[in-house]
Motif scaffolding. Sequence first.
Motif, mmCIF file in Angstrom:
data_model
loop_
_atom_site.group_PDB
_atom_site.id
_atom_site.type_symbol
_atom_site.label_atom_id
_atom_site.label_comp_id
_atom_site.label_asym_id
_atom_site.label_seq_id
_atom_site.Cartn_x
_atom_site.Cartn_y
_atom_site.Cartn_z
ATOM 1 N N LYS A 116 0.823 -1.206 0.000
ATOM 2 C CA LYS A 116 0.000 0.000 0.000
ATOM 3 C C LYS A 116 0.859 1.258 0.000
ATOM 4 O O LYS A 116 0.396 2.328 -0.386
ATOM 5 C CB LYS A 116 -0.901 0.013 1.241
ATOM 6 N N ASN A 127 4.325 11.505 14.006
ATOM 7 C CA ASN A 127 3.125 12.123 13.454
ATOM 8 C C ASN A 127 3.196 12.195 11.932
ATOM 9 O O ASN A 127 2.198 11.997 11.240
ATOM 10 C CB ASN A 127 2.931 13.538 14.033
ATOM 11 N N SER A 179 2.588 8.548 10.693
ATOM 12 C CA SER A 179 1.209 8.065 10.893
ATOM 13 C C SER A 179 0.217 8.819 10.023
ATOM 14 O O SER A 179 -0.712 8.208 9.469
ATOM 15 C CB SER A 179 0.817 8.184 12.365
ATOM 16 N N SER A 180 0.393 10.115 9.845
ATOM 17 C CA SER A 180 -0.550 10.887 9.034
ATOM 18 C C SER A 180 -0.437 10.558 7.542
ATOM 19 O O SER A 180 -1.435 10.607 6.827
ATOM 20 C CB SER A 180 -0.329 12.386 9.252
ATOM 21 N N ASN A 181 0.768 10.193 7.117
ATOM 22 C CA ASN A 181 0.965 9.912 5.687
ATOM 23 C C ASN A 181 0.798 8.451 5.314
ATOM 24 O O ASN A 181 0.752 8.122 4.120
ATOM 25 C CB ASN A 181 2.367 10.378 5.257
ATOM 26 N N ARG A 236 -1.832 6.624 6.243
ATOM 27 C CA ARG A 236 -3.244 6.267 6.243
ATOM 28 C C ARG A 236 -3.666 6.018 4.791
ATOM 29 O O ARG A 236 -4.083 6.929 4.093
ATOM 30 C CB ARG A 236 -4.089 7.367 6.877
ATOM 31 N N CYS A 237 -3.502 4.769 4.364
ATOM 32 C CA CYS A 237 -3.731 4.439 2.956
ATOM 33 C C CYS A 237 -5.238 4.286 2.653
ATOM 34 O O CYS A 237 -6.005 3.856 3.486
ATOM 35 C CB CYS A 237 -3.006 3.141 2.594
#
Length: 262
Positions: free
Chosen positions: A23, A254, A257-259, A261-262
């Motif tokens: 992903k 951060n 984790s923020s980037n 999110r597939c």
Amino acid sequence: LVRTEPIDSQGKMKKVCRKYGLKAVIVGSDQVWRYDYAINFGYNYFLDFVPKDVVKLSYAASLGLNVWKYNTTQTEQIKRLLSTFRDVSVRENDAVLLCTENLKISPKWLMDPTLLLTEEDYNTIIRPQRIERKYVFVYWLGDKSLVSKAIDYYRQKGYKIIDINLRDNKELYSIEHWLSYIKYADYIITDSFHGCVFSIIFKKQFIVRMNKSGGTGRLISLFNMLRIPLSEDGFISPDYESLDLEKWREKSFNYLSSNLRC
């Protein structure tokens, strides 16, 4: 944990993305975008093999040097490839400026991934102390004459010298033993970025010598990030209670984790 088979060609890299249903693919960190290393592999380190529907991301990618060495054609290709990334981050503050000037992007400045783990994390894999007497661990990559005076000083003071150089043909130590030598040393002498990183993680006093052939910007950026003053004689004795490692770890986690999110 699923591991791929060995990948030794661009064709295999393309296939593995589909085979394992990836992903996201992350490129980083240690000098992966340094010109004289990366260009030998075309644009693989800029993820040219990753399908369009897979998230691409760089984490603390390092240019190695504080000068831009790619020519105009290469720069345009890199610019095109990075425009398909979800986000871009680099390891050195010099790299932020180089990317802004040459690629017209504004990457995030994040810490080296080895710093995302704490001393307690590394303690789970480290080997027991190997040297019973007081000793200095010397880990160097470049010109040994830069560290010879410091080595002689500690030898005369009665310290055993443990000397490792990656340029020698001597037997290399495992990561677990290498970490053990740093953790239990009385002092560290190094010209290595990661020699400094793990000296910091294990809260050691250390001497750093700038290896100009390897690039000094990486070390200066590390000390700037953590606000560690660099003395003229290279002796580093940080106030470890005041280092804001957790702030940078939070910023880095951060970003991931923020980037992702597939």
